[in-house]
Scaffold this motif. Structure first.
Motif, PDB file in Angstrom:
ATOM      1  N   LEU A  82     -36.486 -46.049  33.069  1.00 40.25           N
ATOM      2  CA  LEU A  82     -35.399 -46.741  33.758  1.00 40.25           C
ATOM      3  C   LEU A  82     -35.484 -46.503  35.265  1.00 40.25           C
ATOM      4  O   LEU A  82     -35.295 -47.435  36.062  1.00 40.25           O
ATOM      5  N   LYS A  83     -35.803 -45.267  35.664  1.00 45.55           N
ATOM      6  CA  LYS A  83     -35.922 -44.967  37.089  1.00 45.55           C
ATOM      7  C   LYS A  83     -37.051 -45.780  37.727  1.00 45.55           C
ATOM      8  O   LYS A  83     -36.917 -46.275  38.851  1.00 45.55           O
ATOM      9  N   ALA A  84     -38.151 -45.921  36.990  1.00 53.60           N
ATOM     10  CA  ALA A  84     -39.277 -46.714  37.513  1.00 53.60           C
ATOM     11  C   ALA A  84     -38.881 -48.172  37.681  1.00 53.60           C
ATOM     12  O   ALA A  84     -39.226 -48.812  38.682  1.00 53.60           O
ATOM     13  N   ALA A  85     -38.130 -48.709  36.710  1.00 52.04           N
ATOM     14  CA  ALA A  85     -37.688 -50.102  36.792  1.00 52.04           C
ATOM     15  C   ALA A  85     -36.676 -50.290  37.916  1.00 52.04           C
ATOM     16  O   ALA A  85     -36.707 -51.297  38.627  1.00 52.04           O
ATOM     17  N   LEU A  86     -35.765 -49.322  38.099  1.00 53.22           N
ATOM     18  CA  LEU A  86     -34.776 -49.407  39.179  1.00 53.22           C
ATOM     19  C   LEU A  86     -35.451 -49.325  40.544  1.00 53.22           C
ATOM     20  O   LEU A  86     -35.021 -49.982  41.504  1.00 53.22           O
ATOM     21  N   ALA A  87     -36.515 -48.511  40.634  1.00 53.06           N
ATOM     22  CA  ALA A  87     -37.264 -48.444  41.893  1.00 53.06           C
ATOM     23  C   ALA A  87     -37.930 -49.774  42.187  1.00 53.06           C
ATOM     24  O   ALA A  87     -37.960 -50.238  43.336  1.00 53.06           O
ATOM     25  N   GLU A  88     -38.470 -50.422  41.151  1.00 52.81           N
ATOM     26  CA  GLU A  88     -39.072 -51.747  41.306  1.00 52.81           C
ATOM     27  C   GLU A  88     -38.027 -52.762  41.746  1.00 52.81           C
ATOM     28  O   GLU A  88     -38.271 -53.605  42.617  1.00 52.81           O
ATOM     29  N   GLN A  89     -36.831 -52.682  41.153  1.00 46.61           N
ATOM     30  CA  GLN A  89     -35.748 -53.595  41.520  1.00 46.61           C
ATOM     31  C   GLN A  89     -35.301 -53.373  42.961  1.00 46.61           C
ATOM     32  O   GLN A  89     -35.058 -54.329  43.711  1.00 46.61           O
ATOM     33  N   SER A  90     -35.202 -52.098  43.374  1.00 40.75           N
ATOM     34  CA  SER A  90     -34.787 -51.781  44.742  1.00 40.75           C
ATOM     35  C   SER A  90     -35.802 -52.286  45.757  1.00 40.75           C
ATOM     36  O   SER A  90     -35.436 -52.736  46.846  1.00 40.75           O
ATOM     37  N   LYS A  91     -37.069 -52.230  45.381  1.00 41.73           N
ATOM     38  CA  LYS A  91     -38.130 -52.631  46.297  1.00 41.73           C
ATOM     39  C   LYS A  91     -38.257 -54.144  46.412  1.00 41.73           C
ATOM     40  O   LYS A  91     -38.439 -54.702  47.489  1.00 41.73           O
ATOM     41  N   TRP A  92     -38.162 -54.852  45.243  1.00 43.34           N
ATOM     42  CA  TRP A  92     -38.471 -56.278  45.220  1.00 43.34           C
ATOM     43  C   TRP A  92     -37.287 -57.166  44.849  1.00 43.34           C
ATOM     44  O   TRP A  92     -37.383 -58.393  44.958  1.00 43.34           O
ATOM     45  N   GLY A  93     -36.178 -56.573  44.396  1.00 45.42           N
ATOM     46  CA  GLY A  93     -35.059 -57.384  43.931  1.00 45.42           C
ATOM     47  C   GLY A  93     -35.316 -57.918  42.537  1.00 45.42           C
ATOM     48  O   GLY A  93     -36.334 -57.628  41.912  1.00 45.42           O
ATOM     49  N   GLY A  94     -34.390 -58.723  42.025  1.00 49.89           N
ATOM     50  CA  GLY A  94     -34.549 -59.319  40.708  1.00 49.89           C
ATOM     51  C   GLY A  94     -33.625 -58.704  39.678  1.00 49.89           C
ATOM     52  O   GLY A  94     -32.927 -57.715  39.938  1.00 49.89           O
ATOM     53  N   LYS A  95     -33.607 -59.306  38.483  1.00 52.52           N
ATOM     54  CA  LYS A  95     -32.776 -58.840  37.382  1.00 52.52           C
ATOM     55  C   LYS A  95     -33.435 -57.636  36.703  1.00 52.52           C
ATOM     56  O   LYS A  95     -34.635 -57.663  36.410  1.00 52.52           O
ATOM     57  N   LEU A  96     -32.653 -56.602  36.430  1.00 50.19           N
ATOM     58  CA  LEU A  96     -33.197 -55.405  35.799  1.00 50.19           C
ATOM     59  C   LEU A  96     -33.823 -55.727  34.450  1.00 50.19           C
ATOM     60  O   LEU A  96     -34.923 -55.238  34.138  1.00 50.19           O
ATOM     61  N   GLY A  97     -33.159 -56.545  33.641  1.00 51.11           N
ATOM     62  CA  GLY A  97     -33.687 -56.871  32.320  1.00 51.11           C
ATOM     63  C   GLY A  97     -35.043 -57.540  32.395  1.00 51.11           C
ATOM     64  O   GLY A  97     -35.967 -57.184  31.647  1.00 51.11           O
ATOM     65  N   GLU A  98     -35.192 -58.497  33.300  1.00 47.43           N
ATOM     66  CA  GLU A  98     -36.469 -59.198  33.438  1.00 47.43           C
ATOM     67  C   GLU A  98     -37.555 -58.265  33.963  1.00 47.43           C
ATOM     68  O   GLU A  98     -38.725 -58.392  33.600  1.00 47.43           O
ATOM     69  N   ILE A  99     -37.168 -57.320  34.820  1.00 45.40           N
ATOM     70  CA  ILE A  99     -38.136 -56.340  35.315  1.00 45.40           C
ATOM     71  C   ILE A  99     -38.610 -55.448  34.175  1.00 45.40           C
ATOM     72  O   ILE A  99     -39.813 -55.146  34.060  1.00 45.40           O
ATOM     73  N   LEU A 100     -37.704 -55.027  33.312  1.00 50.08           N
ATOM     74  CA  LEU A 100     -38.074 -54.184  32.169  1.00 50.08           C
ATOM     75  C   LEU A 100     -39.048 -54.903  31.245  1.00 50.08           C
ATOM     76  O   LEU A 100     -40.005 -54.296  30.752  1.00 50.08           O
ATOM     77  N   VAL A 101     -38.816 -56.193  31.030  1.00 52.05           N
ATOM     78  CA  VAL A 101     -39.726 -56.974  30.183  1.00 52.05           C
ATOM     79  C   VAL A 101     -41.065 -57.144  30.876  1.00 52.05           C
ATOM     80  O   VAL A 101     -42.128 -57.001  30.253  1.00 52.05           O
ATOM     81  N   ARG A 102     -41.056 -57.445  32.163  1.00 47.66           N
ATOM     82  CA  ARG A 102     -42.291 -57.656  32.906  1.00 47.66           C
ATOM     83  C   ARG A 102     -43.142 -56.395  32.959  1.00 47.66           C
ATOM     84  O   ARG A 102     -44.378 -56.458  32.941  1.00 47.66           O
TER      85      ARG A 102
END
Length: 257
Positions: free
Chosen positions: A21-41
């Protein structure tokens, strides 16, 4: 009762670890986007698990679009094909003498899209949550005649980073390389088989799909191409930020518009 956060819900369900989750939140903070879609990606959760988690989090029914075999014409016509594709939405059922429209949506919290759907359909909108790729499969199967993509999309192309066509025709799965050299004229030995795809300057390899007319297989190929292009784009943006061309805050402000 406060709404539980998606990440916390997935951790409590033992389908996601805190480090993930922390890795996905870091990705979201860096690039934006929906958390759920980032987790799937990031392949941390499957789309099916994400849909079930969103359904529980938002208290919105989930719908299995693979089980939907027929879409009545009067229901399908409520939402134009282009709108359905752009919004990742699919009309499912008319209720209350045509005053209420049940729809499958990938992002049930997108208020702007729901408002536009109300204006287009002149109906009260009842959202059900479904996965983005599930909606794309159902769109190809239900919105288009003969369970394939529409005639308007038969010239749909996917390009690699060199500008070469990867997929030319989504209907029959044909592919081409637009920069391929012409065959020599006259007789002689047959032309040698093309060499394996080489990485492009952006680090994205050319992808040659199997000659299959299966829409789901073609969709997987398109998604793979898109994932590689997104990774290359992120690397390019990161380099521009490091070079001081623009700041990360300026980038995020731009993509959130």
């Amino acid at each position: 009762m406060a709404q539980i956060k998606l990440g916390e819900l997935l951790i409590k369900a033992n389908v996601l670890q805190e480090s993930q989750l922390k890795a996905a939140l870091a990705e979201q903070s860096k690039w934006g986007g929906k958390l759920g879609e980032i987790l799937v990606r990031m392949s941390l959760v499957s789309e099916d698990i994400l849909v079930r988690a969103l359904s529980k989090q938002l208290n919105i029914p989930a719908v299995n679009l693979d089980a939907v075999q027929v879409l009545p014409p009067h229901v399908r016509s409520k939402i134009p094909a282009q709108t359905a594709r752009d919004f990742a939405v699919l009309p499912l059922q008319l209720r209350d003498d045509g005053k209420t429209l049940v729809v499958a949506v990938a992002d049930p919290l997108n208020v702007r899209h729901l408002d536009e759907l109300r204006a287009i359909t002149k109906c009260r909108i009842v959202p059900n949550v479904a996965g983005r790729t599930s909606i794309a499969r159902a769109y190809a199967r239900l919105y288009e005649e003969n369970a394939e993509l529409a005639e308007a999309d038969t010239n749909f192309k996917v390009m690699d980073a060199h500008g070469r066509t990867v997929i030319k025709n989504m209907r029959d799965g044909s592919s081409e390389q637009s920069s391929a050299p012409p065959r020599p004229s006259g007789g002689g030995a047959p032309a040698p088989a093309p060499a394996p795809a080489r990485p492009s300057a952006a680090g994205v390899p050319s992808v040659r799909p199997a000659a299959s007319g299966n829409p789901s297989e073609l969709l997987k190929t398109v998604e793979e191409v898109q994932r590689k292009e997104v990774a290359a784009l992120k690397a390019m943006v990161e380099l521009l930020i490091e070079k001081g061309v623009f700041s990360r805050e300026e980038y995020l402000a731009k993509v959130k518009r």
